[in-house]
Design an enzyme around this catalytic site. Structure first.
Site, PDB file in Angstrom:
ATOM      1  N   SER A 291     -38.560 -30.091 -27.535  1.00  0.00           N
ATOM      2  CA  SER A 291     -39.527 -31.180 -27.395  1.00  0.00           C
ATOM      3  C   SER A 291     -39.814 -31.855 -28.733  1.00  0.00           C
ATOM      4  O   SER A 291     -38.932 -32.458 -29.331  1.00  0.00           O
ATOM      5  CB  SER A 291     -40.807 -30.625 -26.753  1.00  0.00           C
ATOM      6  OG  SER A 291     -41.713 -31.640 -26.428  1.00  0.00           O
ATOM      7  N   ASP A 302     -30.627 -38.464 -37.236  1.00  0.00           N
ATOM      8  CA  ASP A 302     -30.125 -39.813 -36.941  1.00  0.00           C
ATOM      9  C   ASP A 302     -30.335 -40.772 -38.107  1.00  0.00           C
ATOM     10  O   ASP A 302     -29.539 -41.691 -38.320  1.00  0.00           O
ATOM     11  CB  ASP A 302     -30.822 -40.371 -35.702  1.00  0.00           C
ATOM     12  CG  ASP A 302     -30.255 -39.791 -34.413  1.00  0.00           C
ATOM     13  OD1 ASP A 302     -29.306 -38.993 -34.498  1.00  0.00           O
ATOM     14  OD2 ASP A 302     -30.762 -40.144 -33.337  1.00  0.00           O
ATOM     15  N   LYS A 316     -34.766 -30.629 -24.637  1.00  0.00           N
ATOM     16  CA  LYS A 316     -35.826 -31.173 -23.777  1.00  0.00           C
ATOM     17  C   LYS A 316     -36.143 -32.588 -24.231  1.00  0.00           C
ATOM     18  O   LYS A 316     -36.766 -32.790 -25.265  1.00  0.00           O
ATOM     19  CB  LYS A 316     -37.088 -30.314 -23.839  1.00  0.00           C
ATOM     20  CG  LYS A 316     -38.233 -30.840 -22.975  1.00  0.00           C
ATOM     21  CD  LYS A 316     -39.441 -29.915 -23.047  1.00  0.00           C
ATOM     22  CE  LYS A 316     -40.584 -30.436 -22.178  1.00  0.00           C
ATOM     23  NZ  LYS A 316     -41.204 -31.652 -22.735  1.00  0.00           N
TER      24      LYS A 316
END
Length: 550
Positions: A291, A302, A316
């Protein structure tokens, strides 16, 4: 019964309306609610035995929500307080972990500075009574309910302390507002690398990380930082966005959530000036990082801001919010999926597409899609965050597992502390000596040590199979007996063989008795393959940059 039916009806309407029902769909909702109401009333009237209304409706709600995903759940009034306390990171109580063992509940570690710590409660104390009511045979949930309460209210605790003469102790405490730290430990490690352990994402997590980071940066020798998100199940995504914002420029997109319909997209960007955008950064993850942990690690990956180290995360990518339900209940419902800066969704399981038997499976790697980071590195969606540097952890042997799971190391540490309460060991240099390990071996009762020896189990199965097949000759039994003797390992010899794996566990337990949870974490980091890998990456010249800018 009317109250429970109304709650169930509202829940059903909430779920079905969230699916964007059309006019005809609303007719279907009305029809099915009428069917549900009629069946329930008929059962209450005509079923041969009495029906527990709470249980019946609770079962119906649980069955309805089980068709969706495991994160969409209904909480009645008696469960909402704990949920809200978890998100806030604070509650009224005495400030100690508890654990259930063999049908009773024990203290498993007070937090520093709390009523439990100041009153001298210790790990291993058996909770006998609370305010005169016996707690023997109670569950940890029941005991927790008695320990929690309004700050300022008193309670009387009777505990039985092992390995001391006056074992029955009566302790008076006053509940306080307890703040469970999200950052239980931070500090400088070797080679000028700072370290922050973050265990959850609550309303206070971002402030705690900020405080730790600013204190670490005051050390002029600091050359890099490790943010440890291992075993962190997540929490509030807003906290994750703030923490990412400490390391990237203001206004950077961290994630966007997409719910049902084009109007339900929300973009989350950093809103404050960063603390440091140049400090070499590594993030530790494992298969229990989920999460908000994956938002933090995935966004930093990223954006090519941090090297991600460890094992693939949980996967998740779903966002939940809470909806108030009549009679003070809560519905925690999945309302969106989140996408990190590269545009990828890291959700590992598609709950909307189930197998014929109702089961679900992880998305195969072959069906995942590729995306690119800020510097053009290839990353994939589906199945969690794949680390830039994988870490192999040693497999746990059966004897080591039993030493931990059956509390042999924990109980020995409790005994050691009871016998040496004032002999506080040095955290940095303490090791389990030959003498201490010999005491540990003597402490174990071989008759009570649960040690599943695989070879012995398989040999017994072979004996049983031979008997069933009709092989009953004396010569075969002699061969079995001879093989059994060859495969039998004395417990003492096995403990010696695995000393290098067991001794650090004992050391951590003993240190925790004197230094509490921060001490245990610090001791564990002295032999941590994940941290070792992170320090190597951050302290080796150009190593981090070679990963982030290939």
């Amino acid at each position: 019964m009317r109250k429970l039916f109304y709650t169930a009806a509202i829940l059903l309407l909430t779920i079905l309306c969230a699916q964007g029902a059309t006019r005809s769909r609303k007719n279907a909702i009305s029809k099915n609610l009428d069917i549900f109401s009629t069946v329930f009333k008929e059962m209450q009237t005509f079923y041969v035995d009495s029906i527990d209304a709470d249980k019946a409706v609770g079962t119906a709600i649980a069955a309805m929500l089980s068709e969706l995903d495991p994160y969409t759940v209904y909480m009645p009034k008696d469960e909402t307080e704990e949920f809200k306390s978890m998100n806030a990171g604070e509650f009224g109580g005495i400030g100690s972990y508890i654990m259930q063992r063999k049908g009773n509940v024990y203290i498993s570690g007070p937090h520093e500075g709390t009523p439990a710590h100041r009153a001298g409660l210790r790990t291993g104390d058996l909770i006998v009574t609370i305010d005169g009511d016996t707690m023997l045979g109670k569950t940890s949930q029941e005991v927790m309910g008695r320990l929690k309460g309004t700050p300022g209210t008193p309670l009387k605790l009777v505990v039985k302390r092992p390995y001391v003469e006056d074992s029955i102790l009566t302790i008076d405490l006053v509940r306080e507002k307890i703040k469970v730290p999200s950052v239980p430990y931070y500090g400088m490690q070797r080679d000028g690398i700072g370290y922050i352990a973050l265990t959850q994402f609550t309303e206070t997590s971002a402030d705690e990380v900020r405080k730790a980071l600013l204190e670490l940066k005051q050390n002029p020798e600091m050359k890099g930082l490790v943010l440890d998100l291992r075993s962190n199940p997540g929490g509030l995504l807003e906290s994750a966005v703030k923490i990412v914002g400490y390391f990237v420029p203001k206004g950077t997109e961290v994630l966007r959530t997409r719910g049902k319909g084009v109007m339900n997209e929300k973009v989350y960007k950093t809103t404050a000036s960063p603390i440091d955008t140049e400090l070499p950064l590594a993030v530790l993850i494992d298969d229990e990082s989920a999460s908000a942990s994956e938002i933090t690690a995935g966004a930093l990956q990223d954006l090519d801001r941090a090297v991600i180290i460890g094992n693939r995360s949980f996967g998740k990518g779903l966002v939940q919010t809470t909806r108030d339900i009549p009679y003070e209940g809560l519905l925690k419902v999945t309302v969106a999926k989140y996408y990190i800066p590269s545009g990828r969704l890291i959700q590992a399981i598609d709950y909307s597409h189930r197998n014929p038997d109702g089961s679900v499976a992880r998305i195969p790697d072959s069906l995942t899609n590729t995306f690119t980071t800020a510097h053009g590195r290839t990353v994939r969606d589906g199945g969690g965050i794949t680390p830039d540097v994988n870490v192999s952890y040693p497999e746990m042997s059966r004897i080591v597992y039993n030493v931990m799971s059956d509390f042999w190391a924990s109980d020995f540490a409790t005994k050691y502390y009871a016998e040496h309460p004032s002999d506080k060991p040095d955290l940095a240099t303490f090791t389990v000596t030959d003498s201490i390990y010999s005491q540990f071996k003597s402490f174990i009762n071989p008759d009570k040590f649960n040690y599943d020896r695989v070879c012995e189990i398989m040999l017994q199965r072979l004996r049983d199979a031979a008997k069933i097949e009709g092989y009953r000759s004396d010569s075969l039994n002699e061969q079995f007996d001879r093989l059994e003797a060859m495969l039998k390992h004395p417990l003492g010899a096995d403990l010696d063989t695995h000393r290098d794996d067991i001794a650090p566990i004992i050391a951590r337990e003993i240190i925790e008795r004197y230094y509490l949870e921060p001490g245990r974490i610090a001791k564990q980091l002295q032999s941590d393959p994940g941290l070792d890998s992170a320090i190597t990456v951050l302290s080796t010249e150009n190593r981090a940059q070679s990963i982030l800018r290939p």
